[in-house]
Write a protein that holds these residues in place. Structure first.
Motif, PDB file in Angstrom:
ATOM      1  N   UNK A   1      -5.093  56.821 -25.195  1.00 32.89           N
ATOM      2  CA  UNK A   1      -5.713  55.505 -25.340  1.00 32.89           C
ATOM      3  C   UNK A   1      -7.230  55.614 -25.480  1.00 32.89           C
ATOM      4  N   UNK A   2      -7.759  54.901 -26.469  1.00 38.03           N
ATOM      5  CA  UNK A   2      -9.205  54.715 -26.568  1.00 38.03           C
ATOM      6  C   UNK A   2      -9.474  53.245 -26.279  1.00 38.03           C
ATOM      7  N   UNK A   3     -10.312  52.971 -25.281  1.00 36.06           N
ATOM      8  CA  UNK A   3     -10.660  51.584 -24.985  1.00 36.06           C
ATOM      9  C   UNK A   3     -11.947  51.189 -25.695  1.00 36.06           C
ATOM     10  N   UNK A   4     -11.925  50.025 -26.332  1.00 34.07           N
ATOM     11  CA  UNK A   4     -13.136  49.411 -26.857  1.00 34.07           C
ATOM     12  C   UNK A   4     -13.299  48.104 -26.119  1.00 34.07           C
ATOM     13  N   UNK A   5     -14.393  47.958 -25.379  1.00 40.01           N
ATOM     14  CA  UNK A   5     -14.547  46.737 -24.592  1.00 40.01           C
ATOM     15  C   UNK A   5     -16.003  46.537 -24.229  1.00 40.01           C
TER      16      UNK A   5
ATOM     17  N   UNK B   1      -5.869  52.531 -30.176  1.00 41.89           N
ATOM     18  CA  UNK B   1      -7.171  51.994 -29.807  1.00 41.89           C
ATOM     19  C   UNK B   1      -6.961  50.583 -29.269  1.00 41.89           C
ATOM     20  N   UNK B   2      -7.340  50.378 -28.010  1.00 41.04           N
ATOM     21  CA  UNK B   2      -7.131  49.085 -27.364  1.00 41.04           C
ATOM     22  C   UNK B   2      -8.468  48.358 -27.231  1.00 41.04           C
TER      23      UNK B   2
ATOM     24  N   UNK C   1     -20.024  47.803 -32.335  1.00 44.88           N
ATOM     25  CA  UNK C   1     -18.580  47.963 -32.213  1.00 44.88           C
ATOM     26  C   UNK C   1     -17.779  47.189 -33.254  1.00 44.88           C
ATOM     27  N   UNK C   2     -18.340  46.106 -33.780  1.00 43.50           N
ATOM     28  CA  UNK C   2     -17.569  45.368 -34.798  1.00 43.50           C
ATOM     29  C   UNK C   2     -17.124  46.246 -35.966  1.00 43.50           C
ATOM     30  N   UNK C   3     -18.016  47.117 -36.505  1.00 43.47           N
ATOM     31  CA  UNK C   3     -17.536  48.003 -37.590  1.00 43.47           C
ATOM     32  C   UNK C   3     -16.448  48.975 -37.140  1.00 43.47           C
ATOM     33  N   UNK C   4     -16.499  49.409 -35.853  1.00 43.19           N
ATOM     34  CA  UNK C   4     -15.478  50.334 -35.340  1.00 43.19           C
ATOM     35  C   UNK C   4     -14.127  49.624 -35.277  1.00 43.19           C
ATOM     36  N   UNK C   5     -14.162  48.379 -34.800  1.00 43.16           N
ATOM     37  CA  UNK C   5     -12.931  47.608 -34.694  1.00 43.16           C
ATOM     38  C   UNK C   5     -12.315  47.427 -36.087  1.00 43.16           C
ATOM     39  N   UNK C   6     -13.157  47.115 -37.063  1.00 46.71           N
ATOM     40  CA  UNK C   6     -12.673  46.966 -38.447  1.00 46.71           C
ATOM     41  C   UNK C   6     -12.073  48.285 -38.953  1.00 46.71           C
ATOM     42  N   UNK C   7     -12.736  49.382 -38.621  1.00 50.92           N
ATOM     43  CA  UNK C   7     -12.308  50.720 -39.050  1.00 50.92           C
ATOM     44  C   UNK C   7     -10.914  51.061 -38.502  1.00 50.92           C
ATOM     45  N   UNK C   8     -10.725  50.858 -37.196  1.00 49.28           N
ATOM     46  CA  UNK C   8      -9.438  51.183 -36.579  1.00 49.28           C
ATOM     47  C   UNK C   8      -8.338  50.211 -37.009  1.00 49.28           C
ATOM     48  N   UNK C   9      -8.745  48.958 -37.257  1.00 48.01           N
ATOM     49  CA  UNK C   9      -7.789  47.958 -37.725  1.00 48.01           C
ATOM     50  C   UNK C   9      -7.202  48.394 -39.070  1.00 48.01           C
TER      51      UNK C   9
ATOM     52  N   UNK D   1      -4.787  51.041 -38.796  1.00 43.47           N
ATOM     53  CA  UNK D   1      -3.506  50.566 -38.252  1.00 43.47           C
ATOM     54  C   UNK D   1      -3.251  50.944 -36.808  1.00 43.47           C
ATOM     55  N   UNK D   2      -4.267  51.481 -36.096  1.00 37.26           N
ATOM     56  CA  UNK D   2      -4.027  51.913 -34.717  1.00 37.26           C
ATOM     57  C   UNK D   2      -4.726  51.007 -33.698  1.00 37.26           C
ATOM     58  N   UNK D   3      -5.187  49.826 -34.135  1.00 41.33           N
ATOM     59  CA  UNK D   3      -5.884  48.919 -33.220  1.00 41.33           C
ATOM     60  C   UNK D   3      -4.929  47.879 -32.619  1.00 41.33           C
ATOM     61  N   UNK D   4      -5.033  47.674 -31.299  1.00 50.05           N
ATOM     62  CA  UNK D   4      -4.332  46.579 -30.623  1.00 50.05           C
ATOM     63  C   UNK D   4      -5.360  45.793 -29.832  1.00 50.05           C
ATOM     64  N   UNK D   5      -5.285  44.461 -29.867  1.00 43.53           N
ATOM     65  CA  UNK D   5      -6.230  43.616 -29.127  1.00 43.53           C
ATOM     66  C   UNK D   5      -5.521  43.004 -27.925  1.00 43.53           C
ATOM     67  N   UNK D   6      -6.132  43.136 -26.731  1.00 46.15           N
ATOM     68  CA  UNK D   6      -5.572  42.496 -25.523  1.00 46.15           C
ATOM     69  C   UNK D   6      -6.614  41.551 -24.940  1.00 46.15           C
ATOM     70  N   UNK D   7      -6.232  40.285 -24.773  1.00 46.56           N
ATOM     71  CA  UNK D   7      -7.128  39.309 -24.141  1.00 46.56           C
ATOM     72  C   UNK D   7      -6.985  39.450 -22.631  1.00 46.56           C
ATOM     73  N   UNK D   8      -8.099  39.738 -21.966  1.00 52.69           N
ATOM     74  CA  UNK D   8      -8.017  39.989 -20.519  1.00 52.69           C
ATOM     75  C   UNK D   8      -8.587  38.835 -19.721  1.00 52.69           C
ATOM     76  N   UNK D   9      -7.858  37.737 -19.708  1.00 51.30           N
ATOM     77  CA  UNK D   9      -8.226  36.576 -18.918  1.00 51.30           C
ATOM     78  C   UNK D   9      -8.058  36.896 -17.433  1.00 51.30           C
ATOM     79  N   UNK D  10      -9.049  36.512 -16.648  1.00 57.03           N
ATOM     80  CA  UNK D  10      -9.059  36.733 -15.196  1.00 57.03           C
ATOM     81  C   UNK D  10      -7.753  36.340 -14.505  1.00 57.03           C
TER      82      UNK D  10
END
Ligand SMILES: [Zn+2]
Length: 215
Positions: free
Chosen positions: A4-8, A107-108, A178-186, A189-198
């Protein structure tokens, strides 16, 4: 299990996600922030860079990342946390990983509202020995004893870079780089987005479990 690679952005909950993967699935946790902070104790110029909230240069960080992945315990999946921070680093990381035969990577991207992040900055404390983080303003992340680490019993401190001004710099730097990295991984095809609401931590962790088990 996938590596796992975290982007956050800062305080998005990478620490919580990482703890979960370590405890439940035996992941190795490579936090470039922790590695650099440890190294900065003997390196005054590195310490200044970290305190300013600026990015650390590739010549310093890339060899460190390659070294920890190369020498890891290979039977376990790993988490890379805090890296890559730029598109160039993402491309170089691809070369490093394929060179080392590490192909199963997800990539999460952890997504949290900016206002929620600011609330978290104000109450944050971190263990000065094992770097576990706590939050005095969030019940689930309060230490059992005031200013003492639940895990190792060491003293909790406020990190030098945990203040609102530094957060604003780190957040802006994060968005820009990080926006260009997110676009790159997207695109890869290895990008997943998780919304981390409290209020929805359990749900976030369940989604994470699904993501690392994908085929
Ligand atoms: Zn500790």
């Amino acid at each position: 299990m996938k590596n796992v690679i975290f982007l956050a952005p800062p305080l998005a909950g990478k620490g919580t996600f990482s703890d979960y993967l370590e405890k439940e699935f035996g992941y190795l946790h490579f936090s470039t922030g922790s590695i650099l902070r440890e190294k900065s104790q003997q390196d005054e110029s590195l310490k200044k860079i970290l305190e300013s909230g600026e990015l650390v240069k590739d010549e310093i960080i890339l060899p460190l990342v390659e070294e920890v992945i190369k020498t890891r315990e290979k039977s376990k999946p790993f988490i890379l946390d805090g890296f890559p921070r730029t598109l160039q680093q993402a491309k170089k990381l691809d070369i490093i990983l394929s060179g080392l035969g590490v192909l199963d990577v997800v990539v999460v991207s952890i997504d949290v509202e900016k206002e929620t992040l600011i609330d978290r900055v104000i109450g944050r404390k971190v263990c000065n020995k094992c770097y576990r983080s706590y939050n005095l303003n969030i019940l689930a992340f309060k230490p059992k004893v005031n200013d003492v680490c639940d895990s190792c019993g060491s003293k909790l401190i406020t990190r030098d870079d945990d203040n609102l001004a530094s957060f604003q710099i780190r957040y802006k730097t994060y968005l820009e780089s990080t926006s260009p990295i997110i676009a790159y991984y997207k695109k890869k095809g290895c990008l997943r987005v998780i919304h981390n609401d409290e209020l929805d931590q359990t749900k976030s962790l369940n989604i994470l479990r699904g993501v690392i088990s994908e085929h």
